[in-house]
Motif scaffolding. Structure first.
Motif, mmCIF file in Angstrom:
data_model
loop_
_atom_site.group_PDB
_atom_site.id
_atom_site.type_symbol
_atom_site.label_atom_id
_atom_site.label_comp_id
_atom_site.label_asym_id
_atom_site.label_seq_id
_atom_site.Cartn_x
_atom_site.Cartn_y
_atom_site.Cartn_z
ATOM 1 N N MET A 119 0.786 -1.146 0.026
ATOM 2 C CA MET A 119 0.046 0.015 0.035
ATOM 3 C C MET A 119 0.882 1.540 -0.136
ATOM 4 N N ASP A 120 1.788 1.242 0.780
ATOM 5 C CA ASP A 120 2.791 2.362 0.741
ATOM 6 C C ASP A 120 4.139 2.068 0.319
ATOM 7 N N LYS A 125 -5.651 -5.792 -2.006
ATOM 8 C CA LYS A 125 -6.042 -5.195 -3.107
ATOM 9 C C LYS A 125 -6.278 -6.092 -4.226
ATOM 10 N N PRO A 166 -6.414 3.891 0.735
ATOM 11 C CA PRO A 166 -5.911 4.090 -0.552
ATOM 12 C C PRO A 166 -6.661 3.406 -1.641
ATOM 13 N N ASP A 167 -6.661 3.662 -2.930
ATOM 14 C CA ASP A 167 -7.316 3.212 -3.960
ATOM 15 C C ASP A 167 -7.453 1.567 -4.005
ATOM 16 N N ARG A 201 -13.253 7.705 -0.737
ATOM 17 C CA ARG A 201 -12.770 6.345 -1.309
ATOM 18 C C ARG A 201 -12.708 6.640 -2.950
#
Length: 629
Positions: free
Chosen positions: A42-43, A80, A118-119, A470
């Motif tokens: 994610m990061d 994700k 995040p996305d 979102r």
């Protein structure tokens, strides 16, 4: 974390006591569908990626764990996914005996809460049962189900050990543990006792307090179950001044918890600018106050011009205001809640808190200190420490906590004087995991039950679209701005669930996303709803004891008040389907029934009322009470 694998933390009594993260790589299956990829997390961290262009077979990554018998564990991961429709993703924690026989497991599902990731990212998680004796091995697994295809990224795996049981804190029904008379309730929440497999009647428990003769009394609880212990006593039977009240619980000679707190029997109630009375009403400058507000980003003259005039009396900015901004609110007749809900562990933050409280505690526009906005239960220790620090500097204003899941309310007990919930249902559902609008009533009820009726309830109806926060590829369904009917309905659900304060999220979101005539339309709708609520402030803040209502159902909220010689009865259908319900009151009403709004009930007798509620219908009626003289 420098590399994504699994972080193992220790957490006792739901208070974070973090060890150094222990990182391990997952063992990947030999099917070639899973691999570690730098920068995929994610990061930008290292994460596990699943990729398959055709339906996949079985096989899943795994990592071994050491689980302690008698403990519970929470486990989470971020996922994700860009996968084919119908593809199932799963997170699982499993434990086995010395022969490899499976003794138990828990599956992690998508978490429906207010976390904005995040996305495309979602959090999966769950909590295990108490780990039994005889466990010799355990593992954490994740996988894309057989027949699935596409691409999925798995990141930030966390396993947290929870103490199997704990008792505390010791709480009282008296504001800041000070009373002059009447009956006081002492409550001790019990955590994890249902997992001990010990019957209620096998526990021995007692409270202690100092009597008027100075001798310490040892008494059995008025109530004891596996959720909490409770003692109700007359304050007049307690010693004057400040002394310790204690509680202990044991079974078969083994202690399962001891806790104590200071309690003061005073001659007079301390004079305070803002406090909470025995009816759980906020008292401001000596008068009852029904908080009706909105979250903001930053207080500016321009934003205040757009906001005023309105029915609202309170603002809660997300950015910390200075004294000049308090002055602006004072000029407009608004009260302000100060946001202390972040930066718990930043260097020098405690010094900042001391400085700010000393600087602002005497400002006439200060309503309270807002200490917790949807923090995880791993931060109970930090939030409680801030609560204690703030109250040591200012006992003239209460503190407020907001939970995005009602399961957190019990964990944070002892760190607030006002509690709230913010179920945001519109657009918060996931495929296979609905988050219906009736969760608003459900959250309100759980918040009240989990805080044992000790605290005022200030809740947050949704006045935003999840699509504003979102962004990108998300699986959430129907992300849109609620209709006027839905916002009004959520508001009355909260009030039926016990709220005596309402604050909407959020004014800045409306300003950012609606422009021109559209903003005027949506803002006017919200003001109309708030004005309707404000019209009944005196009813909500009545001095009189409320009638007791019986017969409510899971999707129908009912609440009653006494005011001006009348009984006011509210019924709210929280569901999108019709509901029939019969309720009864503990008092007798006579004479006519005045409809305030909605379809009035049919009176079966002087105490019983039958409703046929339309989907999402709100009904308020006013009746004359027959008093027995």
């Amino acid at each position: 974390m420098s590399k994504t694998a699994i972080a193992v933390f220790l957490c006792m009594m739901a208070v974070a006591a973090f060890a150094e993260p222990l990182s391990k790589d997952f063992r990947l299956p030999g099917n070639g569908l899973y691999r570690y990829v730098e920068g995929a997390g994610m990061d930008g961290s290292r994460a596990v990626v699943f990729e398959s262009s055709s339906p996949c077979g079985t096989g899943c990554p795994s990592v071994s764990l050491d689980l302690e018998a008698g403990s519970r564990y929470s486990f989470t991961a971020l996922v994700k996914a860009e996968v084919a429709k119908g593809t199932v993703m799963q997170l699982m924690l499993e434990w086995r005996d010395g022969n490899g026989k499976r003794l138990g497991s828990a599956y992690g599902n998508p978490v429906n809460d207010n976390e904005v990731l995040p996305d495309g990212w979602l959090r999966y998680g769950n909590t295990t049962a108490v780990i039994p004796e005889g466990v010799k091995s355990a593992g954490l697994y994740f996988y894309v189900g057989q027949g699935g295809s596409g691409r999925a990224v798995f990141d930030r795996f966390e396993v947290t050990r929870l103490n199997a049981y704990s008792a505390g804190p010791l709480l009282s029904s008296s504001y800041q543990n000070v009373a002059t008379g009447g009956v006081v309730r002492f409550v001790v929440p019990l955590h994890g006792f249902d997992g001990l497999k010990i019957p209620e009647d096998r526990f021995e428990s007692f409270f202690t307090y100092r009597g008027t003769d100075g001798v310490v009394r040892k008494v059995k609880p008025s109530k004891f179950d596996l959720d909490h212990a409770e003692l109700s006593i007359e304050v007049d039977g307690m010693a004057m001044g400040t002394h310790q009240v204690g509680f202990s619980v044991s079974s078969s000679g083994r202690s399962y918890g001891t806790v104590c707190a200071k309690f003061t029997r005073a001659v007079n109630v301390p004079k305070r600018k803002v406090w909470i009375d025995p009816k759980k009403r906020l008292i401001v400058d000596g008068k009852p106050f029904f908080m009706l507000g909105m979250y903001w980003r930053k207080i500016t003259p321009e934003e205040l011009d757009a906001f005023c005039p309105s029915p609202f009396n309170t603002v809660l900015p997300c950015q910390r205001p200075d004294r000049a901004q308090f002055d602006l609110c004072r000029e407009r007749g608004l009260m302000m809640c100060y946001p202390f809900e972040h930066r718990y562990d930043e260097p020098g933050e405690a010094t900042n808190v001391v400085r700010i409280v000393k600087e602002l505690k005497d400002h006439p526009a200060l309503l309270l200190w807002y200490l917790n906005d949807e923090r995880p239960v791993s931060m109970v220790r930090q939030v409680t420490a801030r609560h204690d620090l703030v109250l040591s500097l200012d006992d003239q204003h209460p503190t407020w906590t907001m939970c995005d899941h009602p399961g957190k309310v019990k964990s944070f007990l002892g760190s607030y004087e006002i509690i709230g919930a913010d179920a945001y249902p519109i657009g918060n559902s996931l495929p296979g995991y609905p988050f219906p609008i009736e969760n608003v009533l459900k959250y309100a009820r759980i918040a009240r039950e989990s805080s044992y009726g000790l605290y005022p309830l200030w809740h947050v109806p949704q006045a935003f679209s999840w699509s504003w926060f979102r962004k990108g590829n998300h699986e959430h369904i129907d992300m849109r701005y609620p209709t006027r009917e839905e916002i009004r309905q959520m508001t009355w659900q909260y009030i039926a669930g016990g709220a005596n304060g309402i604050i909407y999220y959020a004014f800045n979101a409306l300003r950012d996303n609606f422009k021109g005539a559209e903003f005027v339309e949506k803002w006017n709708e919200l003001k109309e709803i708030a004005a309707e609520v404000k019209g009944f402030e005196k009813v909500f803040l009545s001095e009189e004891d409320a009638p007791i209502v019986k017969g409510v159902t899971s999707n129908v909220g009912v609440r009653a008040w006494r005011y001006g010689g009348d009984v006011w009865l509210l019924a709210v259908n929280a569901a999108r389907v019709p509901q029939d319900v019969a309720i009864s009151l503990d008092c007798t009403v006579s004479g006519g029934m005045e409809k305030v709004f909605g379809t009035p009930p049919v009176r079966k007798d002087a105490r019983t009322f039958c409703y046929s509620l339309k989907p999402l219908e709100c009904v308020l009626v006013r009746m004359v009470e027959k008093r027995i003289r």
